[in-house]
Design a protein around this motif. Structure first.
Motif, PDB file in Angstrom:
ATOM      1  N   THR A  90      21.037  39.980  -4.761  1.00 54.93           N
ATOM      2  CA  THR A  90      22.195  39.450  -5.339  1.00 54.93           C
ATOM      3  C   THR A  90      22.865  40.409  -6.459  1.00 54.93           C
ATOM      4  OG1 THR A  90      20.574  38.915  -7.283  1.00 54.93           O
ATOM      5  CG2 THR A  90      20.823  37.460  -5.630  1.00 54.93           C
ATOM      6  N   GLY A  91      22.394  41.201  -6.647  1.00 58.44           N
ATOM      7  CA  GLY A  91      23.173  42.501  -7.518  1.00 58.44           C
ATOM      8  C   GLY A  91      23.135  42.190  -9.050  1.00 58.44           C
ATOM      9  N   LEU A  92      22.092  41.193  -9.458  1.00 55.89           N
ATOM     10  CA  LEU A  92      22.071  40.991 -10.681  1.00 55.89           C
ATOM     11  C   LEU A  92      21.195  41.529 -11.704  1.00 55.89           C
ATOM     12  CD1 LEU A  92      22.304  37.023 -10.500  1.00 55.89           C
ATOM     13  CD2 LEU A  92      24.257  38.621 -11.007  1.00 55.89           C
ATOM     14  N   GLY A  93      19.922  42.108 -10.946  1.00 56.17           N
ATOM     15  CA  GLY A  93      18.719  42.641 -11.670  1.00 56.17           C
ATOM     16  C   GLY A  93      19.155  43.878 -12.731  1.00 56.17           C
ATOM     17  N   LEU A  94      19.935  44.897 -12.098  1.00 55.74           N
ATOM     18  CA  LEU A  94      20.504  45.985 -12.831  1.00 55.74           C
ATOM     19  C   LEU A  94      21.493  45.421 -13.882  1.00 55.74           C
ATOM     20  CD1 LEU A  94      20.788  48.722  -9.908  1.00 55.74           C
ATOM     21  CD2 LEU A  94      18.993  48.416 -11.834  1.00 55.74           C
ATOM     22  N   ASP A  95      22.127  44.445 -13.426  1.00 56.12           N
ATOM     23  CA  ASP A  95      23.296  44.086 -14.750  1.00 56.12           C
ATOM     24  C   ASP A  95      22.772  43.580 -15.655  1.00 56.12           C
ATOM     25  OD1 ASP A  95      26.011  43.527 -15.397  1.00 56.12           O
ATOM     26  OD2 ASP A  95      25.373  41.373 -15.221  1.00 56.12           O
ATOM     27  N   ILE A  96      21.403  42.640 -15.498  1.00 56.63           N
ATOM     28  CA  ILE A  96      20.766  41.978 -16.644  1.00 56.63           C
ATOM     29  C   ILE A  96      19.923  43.149 -17.321  1.00 56.63           C
ATOM     30  CG2 ILE A  96      18.643  40.876 -17.066  1.00 56.63           C
ATOM     31  CD1 ILE A  96      19.392  39.154 -14.403  1.00 56.63           C
ATOM     32  N   ALA A  97      19.325  44.208 -16.864  1.00 57.58           N
ATOM     33  CA  ALA A  97      18.874  45.444 -17.576  1.00 57.58           C
ATOM     34  C   ALA A  97      20.115  45.831 -18.386  1.00 57.58           C
ATOM     35  CB  ALA A  97      18.230  46.227 -16.546  1.00 57.58           C
ATOM     36  N   ARG A  98      21.324  46.188 -17.946  1.00 61.30           N
ATOM     37  CA  ARG A  98      22.326  46.658 -18.597  1.00 61.30           C
ATOM     38  C   ARG A  98      22.671  46.005 -19.683  1.00 61.30           C
ATOM     39  NH1 ARG A  98      27.671  46.166 -18.760  1.00 61.30           N
ATOM     40  NH2 ARG A  98      27.342  44.665 -17.358  1.00 61.30           N
ATOM     41  N   ARG A  99      22.941  44.846 -19.761  1.00 61.17           N
ATOM     42  CA  ARG A  99      23.413  44.036 -20.569  1.00 61.17           C
ATOM     43  C   ARG A  99      22.261  43.731 -21.768  1.00 61.17           C
ATOM     44  NH1 ARG A  99      23.990  38.853 -19.569  1.00 61.17           N
ATOM     45  NH2 ARG A  99      22.934  38.925 -17.435  1.00 61.17           N
ATOM     46  N   ALA A 100      21.130  43.672 -21.506  1.00 57.30           N
ATOM     47  CA  ALA A 100      20.003  43.731 -22.396  1.00 57.30           C
ATOM     48  C   ALA A 100      20.007  45.076 -23.219  1.00 57.30           C
ATOM     49  CB  ALA A 100      18.567  43.802 -21.788  1.00 57.30           C
ATOM     50  N   ALA A 101      20.059  46.242 -22.590  1.00 56.79           N
ATOM     51  CA  ALA A 101      20.046  47.536 -23.115  1.00 56.79           C
ATOM     52  C   ALA A 101      21.409  47.587 -24.323  1.00 56.79           C
ATOM     53  CB  ALA A 101      20.163  48.723 -22.250  1.00 56.79           C
ATOM     54  N   ARG A 102      22.439  47.101 -23.697  1.00 55.68           N
ATOM     55  CA  ARG A 102      23.676  47.034 -24.593  1.00 55.68           C
ATOM     56  C   ARG A 102      23.507  46.268 -25.682  1.00 55.68           C
ATOM     57  NH1 ARG A 102      28.340  44.105 -21.698  1.00 55.68           N
ATOM     58  NH2 ARG A 102      26.853  42.462 -22.629  1.00 55.68           N
ATOM     59  N   ARG A 107       1.097  52.474 -30.223  1.00 51.43           N
ATOM     60  CA  ARG A 107       1.413  52.038 -31.434  1.00 51.43           C
ATOM     61  C   ARG A 107       2.593  51.000 -31.215  1.00 51.43           C
ATOM     62  NH1 ARG A 107       6.004  54.188 -33.429  1.00 51.43           N
ATOM     63  NH2 ARG A 107       6.607  56.167 -32.631  1.00 51.43           N
ATOM     64  N   PRO A 108       2.686  50.010 -32.064  1.00 51.93           N
ATOM     65  CA  PRO A 108       4.008  49.172 -31.808  1.00 51.93           C
ATOM     66  C   PRO A 108       5.227  49.899 -31.803  1.00 51.93           C
ATOM     67  CG  PRO A 108       2.430  48.407 -33.460  1.00 51.93           C
ATOM     68  CD  PRO A 108       1.982  49.737 -33.314  1.00 51.93           C
ATOM     69  N   LEU A 109       6.264  49.339 -30.812  1.00 53.08           N
ATOM     70  CA  LEU A 109       7.603  49.885 -30.737  1.00 53.08           C
ATOM     71  C   LEU A 109       8.375  48.807 -30.850  1.00 53.08           C
ATOM     72  CD1 LEU A 109       7.177  52.116 -27.489  1.00 53.08           C
ATOM     73  CD2 LEU A 109       7.009  52.749 -30.180  1.00 53.08           C
ATOM     74  N   PRO A 110       8.962  48.529 -32.173  1.00 50.47           N
ATOM     75  CA  PRO A 110       9.713  47.360 -32.401  1.00 50.47           C
ATOM     76  C   PRO A 110      11.172  47.615 -31.563  1.00 50.47           C
ATOM     77  CG  PRO A 110       9.449  48.541 -34.319  1.00 50.47           C
ATOM     78  CD  PRO A 110       8.451  49.094 -33.433  1.00 50.47           C
ATOM     79  N   VAL A 111      11.703  46.584 -31.006  1.00 49.58           N
ATOM     80  CA  VAL A 111      13.033  46.966 -30.639  1.00 49.58           C
ATOM     81  C   VAL A 111      13.999  45.758 -30.896  1.00 49.58           C
ATOM     82  CG1 VAL A 111      12.414  48.647 -28.838  1.00 49.58           C
ATOM     83  CG2 VAL A 111      12.481  46.136 -28.108  1.00 49.58           C
ATOM     84  N   ARG A 112      15.259  45.712 -30.873  1.00 48.07           N
ATOM     85  CA  ARG A 112      16.010  44.755 -31.096  1.00 48.07           C
ATOM     86  C   ARG A 112      16.673  43.900 -29.846  1.00 48.07           C
ATOM     87  NH1 ARG A 112      19.860  47.708 -33.427  1.00 48.07           N
ATOM     88  NH2 ARG A 112      21.638  47.610 -31.929  1.00 48.07           N
ATOM     89  N   LEU A 113      15.437  43.359 -29.645  1.00 48.19           N
ATOM     90  CA  LEU A 113      15.492  42.406 -28.304  1.00 48.19           C
ATOM     91  C   LEU A 113      14.498  41.492 -28.228  1.00 48.19           C
ATOM     92  CD1 LEU A 113      17.590  42.686 -25.666  1.00 48.19           C
ATOM     93  CD2 LEU A 113      15.601  43.775 -24.504  1.00 48.19           C
ATOM     94  N   PRO A 114      14.760  39.991 -27.876  1.00 46.90           N
ATOM     95  CA  PRO A 114      13.737  39.223 -27.752  1.00 46.90           C
ATOM     96  C   PRO A 114      12.862  39.479 -26.680  1.00 46.90           C
ATOM     97  CG  PRO A 114      16.055  38.086 -27.747  1.00 46.90           C
ATOM     98  CD  PRO A 114      16.201  39.707 -27.469  1.00 46.90           C
ATOM     99  N   VAL A 132      15.128  54.613 -13.103  1.00 41.81           N
ATOM    100  CA  VAL A 132      16.001  53.771 -14.019  1.00 41.81           C
ATOM    101  C   VAL A 132      15.539  54.136 -15.423  1.00 41.81           C
ATOM    102  CG1 VAL A 132      16.620  51.276 -14.547  1.00 41.81           C
ATOM    103  CG2 VAL A 132      16.373  51.967 -12.221  1.00 41.81           C
ATOM    104  N   ALA A 133      16.431  54.064 -16.528  1.00 41.81           N
ATOM    105  CA  ALA A 133      15.867  54.737 -17.851  1.00 41.81           C
ATOM    106  C   ALA A 133      16.719  53.565 -18.802  1.00 41.81           C
ATOM    107  CB  ALA A 133      16.037  56.083 -18.348  1.00 41.81           C
ATOM    108  N   LEU A 134      16.110  52.907 -19.620  1.00 40.93           N
ATOM    109  CA  LEU A 134      16.772  52.200 -20.662  1.00 40.93           C
ATOM    110  C   LEU A 134      16.334  52.701 -21.972  1.00 40.93           C
ATOM    111  CD1 LEU A 134      16.220  49.958 -17.832  1.00 40.93           C
ATOM    112  CD2 LEU A 134      16.636  48.201 -19.728  1.00 40.93           C
ATOM    113  N   THR A 135      17.489  52.772 -23.005  1.00 40.81           N
ATOM    114  CA  THR A 135      17.214  53.455 -24.238  1.00 40.81           C
ATOM    115  C   THR A 135      17.433  51.849 -25.190  1.00 40.81           C
ATOM    116  OG1 THR A 135      19.425  53.842 -24.474  1.00 40.81           O
ATOM    117  CG2 THR A 135      17.818  55.437 -24.124  1.00 40.81           C
ATOM    118  N   LEU A 136      16.278  51.508 -25.722  1.00 40.60           N
ATOM    119  CA  LEU A 136      16.372  50.107 -26.492  1.00 40.60           C
ATOM    120  C   LEU A 136      16.354  50.483 -27.960  1.00 40.60           C
ATOM    121  CD1 LEU A 136      13.618  48.485 -24.466  1.00 40.60           C
ATOM    122  CD2 LEU A 136      15.702  48.109 -24.026  1.00 40.60           C
TER     123      LEU A 136
END
Length: 446
Positions: free
Chosen positions: A400-412, A324-331, A430-434
């Protein structure tokens, strides 16, 4: 600060008033006592000339008259031991005055004024009067009340002036604090109004200059990002043309799909830069507007893209998605970039043939839990704290060390968080709560 300034002025005013009013109160008391003593002495000075020239009866009558006029007892002690006028005991002061010395003796109830009169053939006579404490302190307490009232009035006036001064200082500081908080909340159009003392006006001007400089730097960064993203379109277009010239239709389709994914990522970067720029400029849409996407659909689309590469490298892909759809606050483009970064790490840091799993399930209260786990070698043994790998630019695998930081900022940004840990059977997890949208969308997100 306003309260402290007022208390400081109040304490200073009290010290000044005490240093001024206490000596003045003592001076008023002494002046009143001296005034009463001088008046009593002046009253009995008129009897001095009569002591040596008038008989006892006339001298006693004169003493009674002087006492009645002054309202004080007047007694004349003759050398033969007799006393004329108001009856009084022969005190030690009288005995001392018979030696020819005029003096004033202070007692528990008032002052005894003694005037020695010499020239009589039979010896020295003494004129005595007594000034009670009530006369010595007449008008003193009223003067003290006036002084106390004056002190209170001056203290209140000082407090009013201190409050006005403190307000003139605190108001600009409060405004500077408010503007600083607005700037910290990414409202870069906030400006402080220079007011107050010259030092505070200088701080307000510096804060405004800092805000303008931050806006300028962010605008330059967005322009550089947009320019870089736009420049990538040229080589992407060239790659697309080359892919279309391939003779193998399947290979051409696979390369074209990957080029399309890169173009979507580039387009997403440009849109994101424009969206942030419009938000900072105050034209980003109505207040409360937010980007919402269906996490299940985005994950399903990206997993389908990466599944082709997983099949080519011999990896087993396990997918667990909500039905089912899972709406999250993220583009949607940001969530796609997050998943691409996490899956890219799996392919970059694990050998071919290592399986991985992607799950996206709903959370209690809304939102989604996105998990990417692999069966690879796991986290580097040299890293004691997994959170250190999430720091921007930090990498233990030469990337580059940017991938996990991108994920962290998006989750935040969505109101959630990122957790990095080792899997139960080895590997990395790696677990992200959205977070869910703050308002329910009018239509299900596409």
């Amino acid at each position: 600060m306003r309260r402290r300034l007022t208390l400081l002025v109040a304490a200073t005013t009290c010290l000044v008033l005490l240093a001024f009013l206490v000596p003045l109160a003592v001076l008023l008391r002494d002046a009143a006592a001296d005034r009463a003593a001088v008046a009593a002495t002046a009253d009995i000075q008129g009897l001095v000339s009569l002591v040596g020239t008038t008989d006892a009866a006339g001298l006693g009558l004169a003493a009674d008259q002087v006492g009645a006029m002054g309202g004080r007892p007047v007694t004349v002690f003759l050398p033969d031991g007799s006393a004329l006028g108001t009856p009084s005991e022969r005190t030690a002061g009288v005995e001392l005055a018979t030696r020819g010395e005029s003096l004033t003796v202070a007692g528990p109830e008032g002052r005894e004024i003694l005037v020695a009169v010499q020239g009589r053939p039979d010896g020295t006579a003494v004129i005595r009067t007594f000034v009670p404490d009530a006369e010595l302190t007449r008008g003193v307490y009223r003067s003290w009340l006036v002084l106390a009232g004056l002190g209170v009035a001056l203290l209140l006036l000082g407090l009013v002036v201190a409050d006005r001064l403190a307000r003139s200082l605190v108001a600009p500081i409060s405004e500077l604090s408010s503007v600083s908080l607005r700037l910290a909340g990414a409202e870069l159009t906030a400006r402080a109004r220079p007011s107050g003392p010259p030092e505070l006006r200088a701080v307000a001007t510096a804060l405004n200059h800092l805000a303008a400089r931050i806006q300028e730097l962010l605008r330059e960064e967005r322009e550089q990002l947009a320019d870089l993203s736009h420049r990538l379109r040229t080589p992407l277009t060239s790659l697309r043309l080359e892919s279309e010239s391939l003779t193998d239709p399947e290979e051409a389709a696979r390369i074209t799909n990957r080029i399309d994914a890169v173009e979507r990522a580039v387009t997403g970067l440009i849109r994101q830069a424009r969206r942030r720029g419009a938000t900072e400029a105050g034209t980003g849409g109505p207040v409360g507007a937010e980007a919402v996407c269906d996490a299940a659909e985005v994950v399903r689309d990206r997993v389908a893209f990466w599944s082709v590469l997983a099949e080519d490298t011999g990896r087993t892909l396990t997918v667990d998605l909500a039905d089912r759809p899972l709406p999250v606050r993220l583009p949607a483009d940001e969530l796609a970039a997050v998943l691409d970064a996490l899956l890219g790490n799996v392919f970059a840091h694990t050998p071919d043939g290592v399986g991985f799993s992607v799950t996206c399930v709903p959370m209690v209260g809304g939102g989604a839990l996105l998990t990417v786990a692999d069966a690879g070698p796991g986290l580097p043994s040299a890293v004691l704290d997994p959170a250190a790998l999430v720091e921007r630019g930090a990498s233990a695998g030469g990337s580059t060390g940017l991938g996990l930081d991108i994920a962290r900022r998006a989750a935040r940004d969505s109101g959630g968080q990122l957790e990095l840990a080792s899997g139960i059977g080895g590997g990395a997890r790696v677990a992200l709560t959205l977070g869910p949208p703050t308002r329910s969308p009018a239509h299900p997100p596409a």
